[in-house]
Design an enzyme around this catalytic site. Structure first.
Site, PDB file in Angstrom:
ATOM      1  N   HIS A 188       0.858  -1.186   0.000  1.00 26.73           N
ATOM      2  CA  HIS A 188       0.000   0.000   0.000  1.00 26.73           C
ATOM      3  C   HIS A 188       0.901   1.246   0.000  1.00 26.73           C
ATOM      4  O   HIS A 188       0.918   2.017   0.946  1.00 26.73           O
ATOM      5  CB  HIS A 188      -0.919  -0.019   1.224  1.00 26.73           C
ATOM      6  CG  HIS A 188      -2.162   0.804   1.070  1.00 26.73           C
ATOM      7  ND1 HIS A 188      -3.413   0.303   1.335  1.00 26.73           N
ATOM      8  CD2 HIS A 188      -2.350   2.073   0.688  1.00 26.73           C
ATOM      9  CE1 HIS A 188      -4.314   1.260   1.128  1.00 26.73           C
ATOM     10  NE2 HIS A 188      -3.688   2.344   0.732  1.00 26.73           N
TER      11      HIS A 188
ATOM     12  N   GLU B 284     -12.906   0.050  -0.502  1.00 25.51           N
ATOM     13  CA  GLU B 284     -12.985   1.248   0.343  1.00 25.51           C
ATOM     14  C   GLU B 284     -14.159   2.087  -0.128  1.00 25.51           C
ATOM     15  O   GLU B 284     -14.406   2.204  -1.317  1.00 25.51           O
ATOM     16  CB  GLU B 284     -11.728   2.129   0.239  1.00 25.51           C
ATOM     17  CG  GLU B 284     -10.571   1.673   1.072  1.00 25.51           C
ATOM     18  CD  GLU B 284      -9.387   2.628   0.995  1.00 25.51           C
ATOM     19  OE1 GLU B 284      -9.614   3.850   1.009  1.00 25.51           O
ATOM     20  OE2 GLU B 284      -8.255   2.137   0.908  1.00 25.51           O
TER      21      GLU B 284
END
Ligand SMILES: *[C@@H]1O[C@H](CO)[C@@H](O)[C@H](O)[C@H]1NC(C)=O
Length: 359
Positions: A147, A347
């Site tokens: 990430h 998300e």
């Protein structure tokens, strides 16, 4: 994962509206039993413990520590202290009622020097404990291998993601992750059936034309190509989007025939979709206007309002307006463009304050 067109993972950043019956008329009973409700975070956002357990320095540690890069001088040295509080945090997730947690593995915690050094057993032990804690509470781990944070050594040796050298490091790291953490999942539920799923997560904004004109409609197509399709088109369709080729010309690299062949063999089990907001979009290619730097080279301007009316409700952050129809449009865009590839919402949510940050 179910075999339907879209498998959904609702990521609850602001849990209340979705999980509490009665609030906004939605409750859990309206969802299939195997629906995954989850929370999501990235290593640098939450772990802290930036020098503990023999972790190496990451490019994000270096970046935030450099004076002047972060306005208020803050950094992720401690962050949410998940490194120490992971048992409490998994318990909190359990009490919220979620059954999945998307987290990322800090590359520098597992391989402090990338492939140029040893595997850090303390780091392996930390993630093993975290995964065990989640499984004990019936929470399915959803692991992001990278990430954005990479070992600083890779940045210094060859400039990180700007060099193709990173392919060797990423493959090495991914293999170690599968070896160290993947086995448990097999043993558990999918033994003999399935070795887990591998996908890629995109962070995407939806756009609507500012005016119903050809130039603004084309602007939307360009912005979606640069934003939503830049990475997925090569993987799933074999080349960069046409609109990007048109705008960037020779600056956009060509794939060699060998690379194209390899892309054709690529299998992606799912697309992860991070989506928060929608903007109106105005053409700046044929019309003079102020190009938005956040849209790369698409030559467009993003606008929150049309004829004085906001596109959606405001939230705690000026970057996000709440436009539910944008989520539907975005998932349909991927569904149609990528031949119904299974999609998880990895998300989504509203920003409750300005302090919401992306790393
Ligand atoms: C946009 O314009 C076209 C033709 O000019 C028309 O058919 C269409 O209904 C319009 N769409 C909207 C949303 O106004």
């Amino acid at each position: 994962m179910p075999s339907e067109a879209l498998a959904w993972l609702a990521v609850v950043l602001s849990a209340h509206g979705l999980l509490l019956p009665g609030v906004s008329g939605v409750d859990r009973g309206q969802f299939p039993p195997d629906f995954l409700f989850g929370t999501a975070a990235s290593a640098y956002q939450v772990e802290g413990g930036y020098l503990e357990g023999n972790k190496g320095l990451s490019n994000w540690d270096m970046f935030t520590h450099k004076q002047g890069t972060i306005e208020d001088g803050s950094n992720g040295d401690i962050a949410n202290d998940l490194y120490h509080r992971y048992m409490d945090d998994t318990e909190l997730m359990h009490s919220l009622g979620v059954n999945s947690y998307r987290f990322s593995i800090s590359w520098a915690r597992i391989l402090p020097r990338g492939r140029f050094g040893d595997v850090n057993q303390d780091g392996v032990a930390f993630y093993n404990a975290l995964i065990d804690g989640l499984l004990q509470r019936g929470i399915q781990p959803f692991v992001t291998i990278c990430h954005y944070d990479i070992p600083q050594e890779l940045e210094e040796r060859y400039g990180g993601w700007l060099s193709t050298e990173i392919q060797k490091d990423f493959c090495y790291f991914a293999e170690i992750c599968f070896k160290m953490f993947g086995d448990r999942h097999l043993q558990e539920k999918y033994q003999g059936k399935q070795g887990g799923q591998i996908g890629i997560v995109m962070c995407v904004t939806w756009y609507e034309p500012f005016r119903n004109t050809t130039v603004d409609l084309l602007a939307v197509r360009r912005a979606l190509s640069f934003g939503a399709s830049w990475f997925l088109d090569p993987i799933l369709l074999g080349d960069y989007p046409t609109e990007m080729r048109e705008m960037l010309g020779p600056n956009l690299p060509e794939f060699t025939s060998k690379q194209k062949n390899r892309l054709q063999d690529t299998k992606l089990d799912f697309i992860g979709l991070n989506h928060y907001t929608t903007f109106y979009l105005k053409d700046c290619s044929f019309s003079p206007c102020e190009i938005d730097p956040l849209t790369w080279n698409a030559r467009v301007m993003r606008l929150p309002k049309r004829d004085g009316v906001l596109i959606g409700e405001t939230t705690g952050s000026p970057f996000f307006l709440d436009v539910p129809r944008g989520m539907e449009e975005m998932t349909m865009y991927y569904k149609e463009r990528y031949n119904n590839t299974p999609t998880y919402i990895t998300e989504n949510g509203i920003a409750s304050s300005l302090s919401m940050v992306f790393v």
